[in-house]
Design a protein around this motif. Sequence first.
Motif, short mmCIF file in Angstrom:
data_model
loop_
_atom_site.label_atom_id
_atom_site.label_comp_id
_atom_site.label_asym_id
_atom_site.label_seq_id
_atom_site.Cartn_x
_atom_site.Cartn_y
_atom_site.Cartn_z
N LEU A 157 1.48 -1.90 8.84
CA LEU A 157 1.81 -1.70 7.44
C LEU A 157 0.79 -2.33 6.48
N GLY A 158 0.17 -3.42 6.92
CA GLY A 158 -0.75 -4.12 6.02
C GLY A 158 0.00 -5.15 5.17
N ASP A 159 -0.55 -5.47 3.99
CA ASP A 159 0.06 -6.51 3.16
C ASP A 159 1.45 -6.10 2.68
N GLN B 9 0.84 -1.20 0.00
CA GLN B 9 0.00 0.00 0.00
C GLN B 9 0.87 1.25 0.00
N ALA B 10 0.40 2.24 -0.65
CA ALA B 10 1.06 3.53 -0.53
C ALA B 10 0.72 4.09 0.85
N ALA B 11 1.67 4.79 1.44
CA ALA B 11 1.44 5.31 2.78
C ALA B 11 0.43 6.43 2.76
N TYR C 272 1.05 6.94 8.47
CA TYR C 272 2.16 7.76 8.99
C TYR C 272 2.02 7.95 10.49
N ILE C 273 0.81 8.27 10.92
CA ILE C 273 0.61 8.53 12.35
C ILE C 273 0.85 7.27 13.17
N GLU C 274 0.24 6.17 12.71
CA GLU C 274 0.38 4.90 13.43
C GLU C 274 1.84 4.48 13.50
N MET C 275 2.50 4.58 12.35
CA MET C 275 3.89 4.16 12.29
C MET C 275 4.76 5.05 13.18
N GLY C 276 4.43 6.35 13.19
CA GLY C 276 5.16 7.27 14.04
C GLY C 276 5.06 6.88 15.51
N LYS C 277 3.86 6.50 15.92
CA LYS C 277 3.65 6.10 17.31
C LYS C 277 4.44 4.84 17.63
N PHE C 278 4.39 3.90 16.68
CA PHE C 278 5.07 2.63 16.87
C PHE C 278 6.59 2.85 17.00
N ILE C 279 7.13 3.68 16.14
CA ILE C 279 8.57 3.94 16.17
C ILE C 279 8.96 4.62 17.48
N GLU C 280 8.11 5.53 17.92
CA GLU C 280 8.36 6.22 19.18
C GLU C 280 8.41 5.22 20.34
#
Lengths: 105, 680
Positions: A93-95, A11-13, A18-26
């Motif tokens: 991230l999904g598939d 999937q394209a971001a 972006y928000i979810e990934m940002g939280k996860f990385i944090e």
Amino acid sequence: MRFLMTSASEQAADETLYIEMGKFIEELTRSGVLLATGGMELEGSLIRSSGGEITVIDGPFTEAKEAAGGFALIETRSKEEALEVSRRFFKILGDGEGRIQQIFG
Amino acid sequence: MTLRRSTDPGSHESRDRALMTPMIAQNVHGAIDAVWKFESARIIAGLTRMVRDVGLAEELAQDALVAALEQWPGQGVPDNPGAWLMTTAKRRAIDHIRRGERLERKHEEIAHALEQRSLEEGVDDDVLRLMFVSCHPVLPAEARAALTLRLLGGLTALEIARAFLVSERAVAQRIAKAKRTLAEERVPFELPPGPELAGRLASVLEVIYLIFNEGYSATSGDDLMRPSLCLEALRLGRLLAELAPRQAEVHGLVALMEIQASRSAARTGPSGEPVQLHEQNRGRWDQLLIRRGFAAMLRAREAGGPPGPYVLQAAIAVSHAQAKTAQETDWEQIAALYGALVRLVPSPVVQLNRAVALGMARGPQAGLDIVDTLTSDPALKNYHLLSGVRGDFLAKLGRHDEARTEFERAASLTHNAPERAFLLKRAATGTSRVAGVTLGQAAERFLAREDLDAETIRSYGQTLRRMCLDLGAGTPLAEVTAGKTSTVFAVAWNGAAAKTWNRHRAAVRSFSAWASIDDLSAGLARKPESRERRPSIGPPQLDALWECPNTAPREKTLWRLLHESAAAARTALSLNVEDLDLENRRGRVTTKNGPVRLSWRSGTARLLPHLVEGRTRGPLFLADRRPAPARMPGPADLCPDTGRGRLSYERAEYLFKQATRPLDPSGAGYTLHQLSHSRR
């Protein structure tokens, strides 16, 4: 143990990702697991050395379904922990698909 | 309010056992363990906020884990395993509160209120609170480290035991006892109020750095397991840095650990020998960790305030890391940083490091000038690095004979074989020695005389060994002077009792006469021996001693025992666990003068069971570490369970003296002998 995780998602971001990934990385940074991370070009170039000769072949190599790539260098106690990190990562991230390789030295 | 349900440390074992059960779904168990290690700190912290008891919270969290171990292999790992664990644990906590306090409507309401409030909310603060609680100063240092690894790192007792080279049982008991102490002392689940915060934070940092050093300076043991302790400490430090971002010292500690860890690969040579910082292959330093260290250092600077000890040590590490080669090291800056550190931590070891830096910055004479002020410090009298550093400066100044003596002395003081070989090699380079009888040879022949009884030889031996050590066994006898002898005496025995001083003096006189040389004791006055022994310790000092907050359980018990039984320290130290009759408060040991009975009172009786902690045999008072192979005591002086040796009289005496120095009006510190005679 250190692991390099590389991934390619189909999937394209979008904004949510972006928000979810940002939280996860944090969260990963906070727990001391994540050492480095970033986005990554999907195809890149293939370098091959054969009989002293270096050949560089630029991608793409396959009919790419993937839309975005990334890498993360993580430090965990075990392979299981590394797998748990990537499990969570793909939930956001999904598939797509990725690779986990232990890094030595 | 105590909501403790059970104090049985065995209840945690169910998890370890379950993990070890061979199952088809082995990988599920691996996954559960991984999830647990990520989530346990948050779950336990959230539960502690609900039930206000760390021990109970951990048990409830463990219950949730056991439920996962039962259900997930069959039903599959849930979509969000962390949330599943959290919800299950929370439900159990609420059940527990309801069950325990059914009749009190008030508590129903509390439970209701808790249900409304999400466990996720404010969980960061809860984790920080949990850290402060598990590093609370009411707990002994070992217990703080074990409990922190357990509660914040999610490690099992077995994993902690392997890391610290102790038995799993000992760790389980240590943790159970720590949780009990926290409940008994009613340690609140709160962030320390403003004025206390700095002190309490120092305690947390100390625990993390202790865990790190336990892993970093391990020279023996299971090499694979120890680096994992560094990793645990780094993770705890990084976590704390996120939770308490405005504390400069936290970032300082993280920076220090990241940069020290960056040198791990370069610290040992191909055959395991240590490689000194300036000789390390800087290409093997981990640049990623160095960059992380630099980043942490920047955060420390942003947090502001005057630099504390961790920030200063980190700044020194940063300075080393910035030098691309050893030659490029900015020694002026490092010397200045050590100078600042010495003002905060006035320790002779820090001062020695400063001397090294100054020697590099301004030449060997500048370094030697500082080192020479340290040679009379009794704290460093057996510190091999002092001689090594002094030897290095002397060699650079071309004073090879003196350098040789220092290197030989350093070699005889170190316990590390590769290091000894290195020092002896350095001693051998330089000019060759003039022929003639050396001090070592003369001493050896003197002690081999047949006209002396064994006790006298033992006593003379002590004196001459110290002389050989300090002056160099290879020094020609002709070069040993009365002045040099006086220096040895001043450093080694100035603080000793008059009787001890005179005994050593007599040995030197006898040796001089036998060797037909000028009297080496010429500069040594005989000290008047008073008939009276040193007075016993006064009641106010004793009260202060019992109240000392940071006394380890072993010392607490030994001191009480000596005070209450009036037994000689050596007798008490020779006690074995099997010699104790706890019920009747007495014990029996066989000394060289025959059997001796000891009996004690309630103070000792209260402490003894904690010290015994499930042991059934072996020495009661154990040394902190396992003995080095070269100093392995006999089987009677080894604990069969942990492999640690019996606590020595010398060590016990030293610790007591150190601890009582602030109490003793004369500032010298008391002896165990005085303690044995202190009963009112």
